[in-house]
Design a protein around this motif. Structure first.
Motif, mmCIF file in Angstrom:
data_model
loop_
_atom_site.group_PDB
_atom_site.id
_atom_site.type_symbol
_atom_site.label_atom_id
_atom_site.label_comp_id
_atom_site.label_asym_id
_atom_site.label_seq_id
_atom_site.Cartn_x
_atom_site.Cartn_y
_atom_site.Cartn_z
ATOM 1 N N LYS A 162 1.083 -1.565 -0.488
ATOM 2 C CA LYS A 162 -0.255 0.256 0.038
ATOM 3 C C LYS A 162 0.996 1.311 0.184
ATOM 4 O O LYS A 162 0.778 2.399 -0.455
ATOM 5 C CB LYS A 162 -1.085 0.179 1.263
ATOM 6 C CG LYS A 162 -1.720 -1.183 1.146
ATOM 7 C CD LYS A 162 -2.800 -0.577 0.184
ATOM 8 C CE LYS A 162 -4.060 -1.451 -0.103
ATOM 9 N NZ LYS A 162 -5.054 -1.485 -1.399
ATOM 10 N N MET B 69 4.327 13.859 4.868
ATOM 11 C CA MET B 69 5.017 11.967 4.406
ATOM 12 C C MET B 69 4.819 11.038 5.488
ATOM 13 O O MET B 69 3.743 10.443 5.651
ATOM 14 C CB MET B 69 6.166 11.981 4.146
ATOM 15 C CG MET B 69 6.577 12.463 2.673
ATOM 16 S SD MET B 69 8.229 11.912 2.364
ATOM 17 C CE MET B 69 8.712 12.987 1.101
ATOM 18 N N ASP C 122 0.205 11.155 6.235
ATOM 19 C CA ASP C 122 -0.175 10.616 4.980
ATOM 20 C C ASP C 122 -0.156 9.544 5.136
ATOM 21 O O ASP C 122 -0.998 8.331 4.787
ATOM 22 C CB ASP C 122 0.360 10.810 3.699
ATOM 23 C CG ASP C 122 -0.301 12.585 3.264
ATOM 24 O OD1 ASP C 122 -0.989 13.053 3.577
ATOM 25 O OD2 ASP C 122 0.574 13.230 1.781
ATOM 26 N N PRO D 178 3.770 2.467 -4.218
ATOM 27 C CA PRO D 178 3.371 3.415 -4.701
ATOM 28 C C PRO D 178 3.370 4.774 -4.806
ATOM 29 O O PRO D 178 3.661 5.733 -5.475
ATOM 30 C CB PRO D 178 1.732 2.906 -5.078
ATOM 31 C CG PRO D 178 1.307 1.950 -4.866
ATOM 32 C CD PRO D 178 2.303 1.536 -3.461
ATOM 33 N N LYS D 179 2.763 5.550 -3.510
ATOM 34 C CA LYS D 179 3.607 7.311 -3.194
ATOM 35 C C LYS D 179 4.761 7.014 -2.546
ATOM 36 O O LYS D 179 5.606 8.051 -2.585
ATOM 37 C CB LYS D 179 2.402 7.588 -2.612
ATOM 38 C CG LYS D 179 2.661 8.454 -3.038
ATOM 39 C CD LYS D 179 0.943 8.891 -1.694
ATOM 40 C CE LYS D 179 0.912 10.944 -1.834
ATOM 41 N NZ LYS D 179 -0.198 11.699 -1.079
ATOM 42 N N TYR D 180 5.300 6.241 -1.858
ATOM 43 C CA TYR D 180 6.276 6.205 -0.976
ATOM 44 C C TYR D 180 7.921 5.556 -1.279
ATOM 45 O O TYR D 180 8.292 4.942 -0.296
ATOM 46 C CB TYR D 180 6.139 6.258 0.553
ATOM 47 C CG TYR D 180 5.125 7.378 0.709
ATOM 48 C CD1 TYR D 180 5.651 8.668 1.049
ATOM 49 C CD2 TYR D 180 3.460 6.998 0.667
ATOM 50 C CE1 TYR D 180 4.251 9.956 0.881
ATOM 51 C CE2 TYR D 180 2.456 8.196 0.928
ATOM 52 C CZ TYR D 180 2.984 9.211 1.583
ATOM 53 O OH TYR D 180 2.123 9.974 1.408
#
Length: 130
Positions: A44, A76, A79, A47-49
């Motif tokens: 999870k 961050m 989030d 994708p972003k981190y």
């Protein structure tokens, strides 16, 4: 010309299948072990981190998530915590992330990639290459 009732029935069937499949996916994590949940959390976050995961460790015990290490920005940290709190299978999320690069590990902790974790804990970092 396509019958309107046939189109409505097809759309309704598709909607039911979509809702059922989304509901099933949300419940899938509830049958996972803590070790499987660690991989699920990294999937999870990746994708972003992905560029932060070399120094973020995730531990899960009895459905309680502890995330530790460091991230570059406060946004961050917030989030990541919000993302983890949305996962319904967890009792709670302990966000121990710090902001900026650490200057070594304090007493009672050990290095785990670029993070510091308690000496007795397992390093579970899933970096870019994992």
């Amino acid at each position: 010309m396509i019958n309107k009732s046939l189109v409505k029935m097809a759309l309704m069937t598709f909607s039911v299948i979509l809702v059922f499949s989304l509901g099933t996916k949300a419940q899938d994590c509830c049958s996972m072990t803590d070790a499987e949940l660690v991989d699920f959390v990294y999937s999870k976050l990746k994708p972003k981190y992905a560029d932060q995961l070399d120094h973020v460790n995730v531990r899960i015990k009895d459905r309680v998530v502890t995330i530790e290490g460091w991230v570059a920005k406060d946004k961050m940290k917030i989030d990541i915590a919000k993302l983890l709190m949305k996962i319904k299978c967890f009792k709670s999320v302990n966000n121990l992330l710090t902001i900026g690069i650490s200057g070594g590990c304090p007493t009672g902790t050990k290095p785990c990639g670029g993070a510091c974790i308690p000496e007795a804990e397992t390093c579970n970092i899933r970096g870019k290459g994992d």
